[in-house]
Scaffold this motif. Structure first.
Motif, PDB file in Angstrom:
ATOM      1  N   SER A  93       0.875  -1.172   0.000  1.00 23.01           N
ATOM      2  CA  SER A  93       0.000   0.000   0.000  1.00 23.01           C
ATOM      3  C   SER A  93       0.917   1.228   0.000  1.00 23.01           C
ATOM      4  O   SER A  93       2.126   1.103   0.128  1.00 23.01           O
ATOM      5  CB  SER A  93      -0.909  -0.027   1.227  1.00 23.01           C
ATOM      6  OG  SER A  93      -0.171  -0.375   2.355  1.00 23.01           O
ATOM      7  N   ASP A  94       0.346   2.399  -0.151  1.00 32.33           N
ATOM      8  CA  ASP A  94       1.133   3.646  -0.134  1.00 32.33           C
ATOM      9  C   ASP A  94       2.212   3.691  -1.211  1.00 32.33           C
ATOM     10  O   ASP A  94       3.290   4.238  -0.981  1.00 32.33           O
ATOM     11  CB  ASP A  94       1.800   3.875   1.239  1.00 32.33           C
ATOM     12  CG  ASP A  94       0.789   3.873   2.375  1.00 32.33           C
ATOM     13  OD1 ASP A  94      -0.274   4.472   2.195  1.00 32.33           O
ATOM     14  OD2 ASP A  94       1.067   3.257   3.408  1.00 32.33           O
ATOM     15  N   VAL A  95       1.943   3.077  -2.381  1.00 33.28           N
ATOM     16  CA  VAL A  95       2.899   3.275  -3.479  1.00 33.28           C
ATOM     17  C   VAL A  95       2.379   4.356  -4.419  1.00 33.28           C
ATOM     18  O   VAL A  95       1.192   4.423  -4.711  1.00 33.28           O
ATOM     19  CB  VAL A  95       3.194   2.015  -4.335  1.00 33.28           C
ATOM     20  CG1 VAL A  95       4.058   1.027  -3.615  1.00 33.28           C
ATOM     21  CG2 VAL A  95       1.953   1.377  -4.868  1.00 33.28           C
ATOM     22  N   ARG A  96       3.289   5.189  -4.861  1.00 31.75           N
ATOM     23  CA  ARG A  96       2.981   6.149  -5.927  1.00 31.75           C
ATOM     24  C   ARG A  96       3.381   5.507  -7.259  1.00 31.75           C
ATOM     25  O   ARG A  96       3.948   4.416  -7.271  1.00 31.75           O
ATOM     26  CB  ARG A  96       3.776   7.436  -5.715  1.00 31.75           C
ATOM     27  CG  ARG A  96       3.497   8.087  -4.362  1.00 31.75           C
ATOM     28  CD  ARG A  96       4.002   9.516  -4.389  1.00 31.75           C
ATOM     29  NE  ARG A  96       4.041  10.092  -3.053  1.00 31.75           N
ATOM     30  CZ  ARG A  96       4.444  11.339  -2.805  1.00 31.75           C
ATOM     31  NH1 ARG A  96       4.851  12.120  -3.809  1.00 31.75           N
ATOM     32  NH2 ARG A  96       4.466  11.809  -1.580  1.00 31.75           N
ATOM     33  N   ALA A  97       3.095   6.182  -8.376  1.00 37.07           N
ATOM     34  CA  ALA A  97       3.436   5.633  -9.699  1.00 37.07           C
ATOM     35  C   ALA A  97       4.879   5.135  -9.673  1.00 37.07           C
ATOM     36  O   ALA A  97       5.779   5.803  -9.154  1.00 37.07           O
ATOM     37  CB  ALA A  97       3.251   6.698 -10.774  1.00 37.07           C
ATOM     38  N   CYS A  98       5.082   3.952 -10.210  1.00 33.99           N
ATOM     39  CA  CYS A  98       6.365   3.266 -10.062  1.00 33.99           C
ATOM     40  C   CYS A  98       7.224   3.367 -11.322  1.00 33.99           C
ATOM     41  O   CYS A  98       6.708   3.584 -12.419  1.00 33.99           O
ATOM     42  CB  CYS A  98       6.098   1.802  -9.707  1.00 33.99           C
ATOM     43  SG  CYS A  98       5.506   1.630  -8.006  1.00 33.99           S
ATOM     44  N   GLY A  99       8.532   3.168 -11.155  1.00 35.99           N
ATOM     45  CA  GLY A  99       9.475   3.272 -12.277  1.00 35.99           C
ATOM     46  C   GLY A  99       9.712   1.913 -12.923  1.00 35.99           C
ATOM     47  O   GLY A  99      10.845   1.428 -12.955  1.00 35.99           O
ATOM     48  N   LEU A 100       8.627   1.325 -13.421  1.00 34.62           N
ATOM     49  CA  LEU A 100       8.697  -0.041 -13.958  1.00 34.62           C
ATOM     50  C   LEU A 100       8.556  -0.076 -15.471  1.00 34.62           C
ATOM     51  O   LEU A 100       8.627  -1.162 -16.069  1.00 34.62           O
ATOM     52  CB  LEU A 100       7.583  -0.898 -13.336  1.00 34.62           C
ATOM     53  CG  LEU A 100       7.551  -0.949 -11.805  1.00 34.62           C
ATOM     54  CD1 LEU A 100       6.302  -1.682 -11.316  1.00 34.62           C
ATOM     55  CD2 LEU A 100       8.806  -1.637 -11.279  1.00 34.62           C
ATOM     56  N   ALA A 101       8.350   1.083 -16.083  1.00 32.23           N
ATOM     57  CA  ALA A 101       8.099   1.121 -17.528  1.00 32.23           C
ATOM     58  C   ALA A 101       9.417   1.199 -18.282  1.00 32.23           C
ATOM     59  O   ALA A 101       9.652   2.100 -19.074  1.00 32.23           O
ATOM     60  CB  ALA A 101       7.207   2.309 -17.871  1.00 32.23           C
ATOM     61  N   THR A 102      10.279   0.247 -18.022  1.00 35.72           N
ATOM     62  CA  THR A 102      11.634   0.311 -18.563  1.00 35.72           C
ATOM     63  C   THR A 102      11.908  -0.763 -19.611  1.00 35.72           C
ATOM     64  O   THR A 102      12.975  -0.771 -20.212  1.00 35.72           O
ATOM     65  CB  THR A 102      12.674   0.182 -17.420  1.00 35.72           C
ATOM     66  OG1 THR A 102      12.427  -1.038 -16.698  1.00 35.72           O
ATOM     67  CG2 THR A 102      12.568   1.349 -16.449  1.00 35.72           C
ATOM     68  N   GLY A 103      10.948  -1.668 -19.830  1.00 33.44           N
ATOM     69  CA  GLY A 103      11.176  -2.763 -20.774  1.00 33.44           C
ATOM     70  C   GLY A 103      11.365  -2.270 -22.203  1.00 33.44           C
ATOM     71  O   GLY A 103      12.108  -2.888 -22.979  1.00 33.44           O
ATOM     72  N   GLY A 104      10.729  -1.160 -22.542  1.00 30.65           N
ATOM     73  CA  GLY A 104      10.811  -0.638 -23.902  1.00 30.65           C
ATOM     74  C   GLY A 104      12.202  -0.156 -24.282  1.00 30.65           C
ATOM     75  O   GLY A 104      12.483   0.073 -25.457  1.00 30.65           O
ATOM     76  N   ARG A 105      13.087   0.005 -23.298  1.00 27.00           N
ATOM     77  CA  ARG A 105      14.450   0.443 -23.615  1.00 27.00           C
ATOM     78  C   ARG A 105      15.338  -0.688 -24.106  1.00 27.00           C
ATOM     79  O   ARG A 105      16.431  -0.454 -24.603  1.00 27.00           O
ATOM     80  CB  ARG A 105      15.127   1.024 -22.370  1.00 27.00           C
ATOM     81  CG  ARG A 105      14.494   2.291 -21.927  1.00 27.00           C
ATOM     82  CD  ARG A 105      15.278   2.966 -20.826  1.00 27.00           C
ATOM     83  NE  ARG A 105      14.638   4.237 -20.596  1.00 27.00           N
ATOM     84  CZ  ARG A 105      14.935   5.347 -21.287  1.00 27.00           C
ATOM     85  NH1 ARG A 105      15.909   5.362 -22.160  1.00 27.00           N
ATOM     86  NH2 ARG A 105      14.262   6.454 -21.068  1.00 27.00           N
ATOM     87  N   LEU A 106      14.892  -1.932 -23.879  1.00 28.56           N
ATOM     88  CA  LEU A 106      15.736  -3.082 -24.223  1.00 28.56           C
ATOM     89  C   LEU A 106      15.580  -3.427 -25.693  1.00 28.56           C
ATOM     90  O   LEU A 106      14.460  -3.480 -26.213  1.00 28.56           O
ATOM     91  CB  LEU A 106      15.338  -4.293 -23.366  1.00 28.56           C
ATOM     92  CG  LEU A 106      15.456  -4.120 -21.850  1.00 28.56           C
ATOM     93  CD1 LEU A 106      14.882  -5.341 -21.132  1.00 28.56           C
ATOM     94  CD2 LEU A 106      16.919  -3.911 -21.449  1.00 28.56           C
TER      95      LEU A 106
END
Ligand SMILES: O=C(O)CCC(=O)c1ccccc1C(=O)O
Ligand SMILES: [Mg+2]
Length: 347
Positions: free
Chosen positions: A302-315
């Protein structure tokens, strides 16, 4: 049984940061078998954030030499990996957790969560160091693709240039978008104060790691200027407890790869929540196995803000197909047991 196999992934879109450019990710796919369930993990060391590649391999080799992965408790193999090799520990802990969640018939997120996990997680677009024009263009493209949060890498160029980039990003994004700026510890005190004050004027959501990792007091000192302060390197090096004790941040950025695994990351994030500090979960530009693991971690908290997980497109290529592509600024958590990716041909 623990096995590990080396991989190397090139970035089609290298990430420019104040701490250098990330162009390639090398690591190990980790496989464990626990009670007949096959779990998959990933150890992707990133020097500066984790141990070196060689130290990671040595730690995996030490873990693989033992008696096997236990059933209901984290036993021998994981315990044989100490805190100095978090990426190796992450690989084994993630594979073990994947297998245990499968055995429980739960998604990894449900297995990690105290209550019900989120079904999807909002994510930020990541805009690397770039010219003012390219920063504006990348921000505009992210907002058009549906992202409600955009993070800019700053601190790699002169303060005046970064100031222009912050303004251009706000102009391009419009008012509703949560903007973030990540200096990776590059700023001296006057520069940090100046750019933090500008970010506050422009309505940024937070400034990440304005002062160096080890300078907890320096990060604490620039809080309260009208924009939240997040820390990332400080959490990876000094630890969550020291960060909280120093009141160094409004938000802690948690990278499971740098913190030693999904279970450990959830424990640390819950300690932050208990102190009223929000969490953001991010990758270290990982392959699909660790990226999906981090998504389950984010969904479990809980208590998460938008996460830095949108990194797959860089590969340029990935370890296997992606069970959780970004759609309109969110990632849906795969619902099947464990990590719930077929990860063909890895399993
Ligand atoms: O948080 C994001 O948007 C993506 C991840 C990211 O920025 C990152 C990736 C690799 C190493 C360090 C960092 C960082 O947050 O500083
Ligand atoms: Mg950061």
């Amino acid at each position: 049984m623990i096995r590990y196999d080396a991989f190397s992934l090139r970035l089609s879109s290298p990430l420019g940061t104040a701490a250098g450019r990330i162009e390639e990710r090398r690591g190990f796919v980790v496989r464990v078998e626990s009670d007949g369930h096959r779990g998959v993990g990933e150890a992707a060391p990133l020097p500066g954030w984790t141990e070196s590649y060689d130290d990671c391999e040595a730690a995996l080799s030490g873990a693989a030499g033992g008696s096997g992965v236990g059933n209901s408790a984290i036993t021998d193999p994981i315990d044989r990996i100490d805190g100095t090799t978090p990426a190796a520990r992450h690989g084994v802990e993630l594979a073990w957790a994947d297998a245990r969640a499968q055995a429980a018939g739960k998604s990894l997120a449900a297995w990690l969560a105290d209550g019900s996990p989120a079904e999807s997680v909002p994510v930020n677009a990541t805009v690397g160091d770039a010219t003012v024009e390219a920063t504006a263009e990348a921000t505009r493209a992210a907002v058009e693709a549906g992202y409600e949060a955009v993070k800019l890498k700053v601190g790699a160029r002169e303060p005046d240039a970064d100031a222009a980039r912050l303004r251009a990003a706000r102009d391009a994004a419009g008012d509703g978008v949560a903007l973030r700026a990540d200096a990776n510890g590059a700023w001296d005190r006057p520069t940090a104060e100046r750019l933090i004050d500008l970010a506050a004027d422009l309505g940024f959501a937070y400034v990440e790691q304005p002062r160096p990792a080890s300078d907890l007091a320096g990060n604490a000192a620039v809080r309260g200027r009208g924009v939240d302060i997040a820390v990332d390197e400080s959490v990876a090096t000094a630890g969550v407890d020291a960060t909280l004790a120093a009141d160094a941040a409004d938000v802690v950025v948690c990278k499971p790869m740098a913190l030693g695994g999904p279970v450990r990351t959830c424990e640390l994030a819950r300690r932050a929540s208990a102190r009223g500090v929000d969490t953001v979960v991010t990758t270290t530009i990982d392959g699909v196995v660790a990226r999906t693991g981090a998504l389950h971690v984010a969904a479990a908290l809980s208590d998460v803000r938008a996460c830095g997980l949108a990194t797959g497109g860089r590969l340029a290529s990935d370890l296997a197909s992606d069970p959780a592509p970004v759609d309109t600024g969110r990632m849906a958590v795969p619902a099947g047991p464990g990590l719930a990716g077929s990860f063909d041909p890895l399993r």
